[in-house]
Design a protein around this motif. Sequence first.
Motif, PDB file in Angstrom:
ATOM      1  N   PRO A   4       0.623  -1.162  -0.123  1.00 61.15           N
ATOM      2  CA  PRO A   4       0.041   0.003  -0.024  1.00 61.15           C
ATOM      3  C   PRO A   4       0.926   1.262   0.111  1.00 61.15           C
ATOM      4  CG  PRO A   4       0.123  -0.904   2.200  1.00 61.15           C
ATOM      5  CD  PRO A   4       0.940  -2.048   1.392  1.00 61.15           C
ATOM      6  N   ASN A   5       0.013   2.380  -0.043  1.00 64.89           N
ATOM      7  CA  ASN A   5       0.901   3.843   0.049  1.00 64.89           C
ATOM      8  C   ASN A   5       1.970   3.908  -1.024  1.00 64.89           C
ATOM      9  OD1 ASN A   5      -0.574   4.347   2.530  1.00 64.89           O
ATOM     10  ND2 ASN A   5       0.632   3.003   3.384  1.00 64.89           N
ATOM     11  N   GLY A   6       1.757   3.363  -2.135  1.00 61.89           N
ATOM     12  CA  GLY A   6       2.660   3.825  -3.358  1.00 61.89           C
ATOM     13  C   GLY A   6       3.675   2.792  -3.367  1.00 61.89           C
ATOM     14  N   ARG A  96      10.271   3.908  -0.449  1.00 58.93           N
ATOM     15  CA  ARG A  96       8.982   4.573  -0.152  1.00 58.93           C
ATOM     16  C   ARG A  96       8.181   4.325  -1.287  1.00 58.93           C
ATOM     17  NH1 ARG A  96       8.648   9.723   3.601  1.00 58.93           N
ATOM     18  NH2 ARG A  96       7.708  10.403   1.741  1.00 58.93           N
ATOM     19  N   ASP A  97       7.727   5.249  -2.362  1.00 55.75           N
ATOM     20  CA  ASP A  97       6.956   5.293  -3.246  1.00 55.75           C
ATOM     21  C   ASP A  97       7.884   5.239  -4.389  1.00 55.75           C
ATOM     22  OD1 ASP A  97       7.434   7.676  -3.218  1.00 55.75           O
ATOM     23  OD2 ASP A  97       5.581   8.527  -3.277  1.00 55.75           O
ATOM     24  N   TYR A 113       8.905   1.535   3.215  1.00 60.80           N
ATOM     25  CA  TYR A 113       9.228   2.504   3.973  1.00 60.80           C
ATOM     26  C   TYR A 113       9.887   2.617   5.418  1.00 60.80           C
ATOM     27  CZ  TYR A 113       5.590   5.575   1.583  1.00 60.80           C
ATOM     28  OH  TYR A 113       4.796   6.156   0.555  1.00 60.80           O
ATOM     29  N   HIS A 149      -3.918   7.819  -8.731  1.00 60.84           N
ATOM     30  CA  HIS A 149      -2.811   7.761  -7.843  1.00 60.84           C
ATOM     31  C   HIS A 149      -3.213   7.764  -6.386  1.00 60.84           C
ATOM     32  CE1 HIS A 149       0.211  10.422  -5.549  1.00 60.84           C
ATOM     33  NE2 HIS A 149       1.092   9.865  -6.560  1.00 60.84           N
ATOM     34  N   ASN A 150      -4.499   8.332  -6.246  1.00 58.41           N
ATOM     35  CA  ASN A 150      -5.004   8.471  -4.684  1.00 58.41           C
ATOM     36  C   ASN A 150      -5.579   7.048  -4.485  1.00 58.41           C
ATOM     37  OD1 ASN A 150      -6.351  10.184  -2.566  1.00 58.41           O
ATOM     38  ND2 ASN A 150      -7.814   8.680  -2.939  1.00 58.41           N
ATOM     39  N   ASN A 152      -4.092   4.393  -5.770  1.00 63.19           N
ATOM     40  CA  ASN A 152      -2.928   3.203  -5.126  1.00 63.19           C
ATOM     41  C   ASN A 152      -2.202   3.823  -3.915  1.00 63.19           C
ATOM     42  OD1 ASN A 152      -3.247   2.018  -7.550  1.00 63.19           O
ATOM     43  ND2 ASN A 152      -1.683   3.525  -8.558  1.00 63.19           N
ATOM     44  N   TYR A 153      -2.402   4.844  -3.333  1.00 63.38           N
ATOM     45  CA  TYR A 153      -1.886   5.290  -2.011  1.00 63.38           C
ATOM     46  C   TYR A 153      -2.900   5.040  -1.017  1.00 63.38           C
ATOM     47  CZ  TYR A 153       2.205   7.678  -4.036  1.00 63.38           C
ATOM     48  OH  TYR A 153       3.376   8.027  -4.413  1.00 63.38           O
ATOM     49  N   ARG A 154      -4.191   5.258  -0.994  1.00 60.87           N
ATOM     50  CA  ARG A 154      -5.424   5.396  -0.227  1.00 60.87           C
ATOM     51  C   ARG A 154      -6.549   4.472  -0.322  1.00 60.87           C
ATOM     52  NH1 ARG A 154      -3.267  10.439  -1.148  1.00 60.87           N
ATOM     53  NH2 ARG A 154      -2.057  11.363   0.565  1.00 60.87           N
ATOM     54  N   SER A 158     -11.217   5.835  -0.124  1.00 57.92           N
ATOM     55  CA  SER A 158     -10.807   7.298  -0.011  1.00 57.92           C
ATOM     56  C   SER A 158     -10.964   7.954  -1.402  1.00 57.92           C
ATOM     57  CB  SER A 158      -9.524   7.157   0.082  1.00 57.92           C
ATOM     58  OG  SER A 158      -8.957   8.517   0.090  1.00 57.92           O
TER      59      SER A 158
END
Length: 263
Positions: A4-6, A96-97, A113, A149-150, A152-154, A158
Amino acid sequence: TKFPNGMEYARQTDIGKAACTGDWLFYIQSDEVVHEKYLPEIKQRCADHMHNVEVEGFLFRYLHFWGDYDHVVVSHALYPREIRIIRNDQEIHSWRDAQSFRRIPGFDNVSYYQRSGTRKLNVIALDACVYHYGFVRPPRLMQKKRKNHNTNYRGQESTTRLFGQAGSDFDYGDLSKLTLFEGTHPAVMKGFIRNFSWRDQLHYTAVKGAAKNKHEKLKYRVLTFFEQNVFGGRQLFGFKNYKVLKKLKSGYAREKRSLTALS
């Protein structure tokens, strides 16, 4: 769900990295281009430090184009420089991403991360720019990118909540407040620039009641003012996932000049 989170971006970067050969690895994301005028400098610096194992990577400045090919965002809201060449070392991983890299001994290939047991790379700042065109696309496609994008991250929930009432077109805001780009674009961008077709959907004057993008908000405008006018372009409290080698920082002092001049 596993990345998650990229982090999936970083995992895919590591998959590509593992297939690479050679001494240096040149990492270019799909919305980034390096101008051909910088290639001799890049090649020479890589050759000069081929056997200097203290140097683990090279740092590039960034030009963030916004809305069209004539304006760039110079703001605390966007990263001013990043690592884009790394030494071909199995302990160096995407982090990270996938924005940057770190040395992660014994990496589990899952926790992108993680900070414990990792360290920043020792790098040299190059006198070269990455031209970032990720924010130059038709407003409808830019909005689609933001939604993906959102997600893939959240997550999808969301995205539905945030974009449920949003229009189908992204609003780039008032471009007249941005820095005008007066340089040349990389040769490979000629076709893209020739096909630029959404000028009539952009705003070159203030729009009353328009939502403010991140770089337009007061907090970032104030920080940017002090960074550019008091601290010589040095970003305050920003993301800095690298350590510039002081005794080899001849190119680092030059990067404090205005991005307009550098372009």
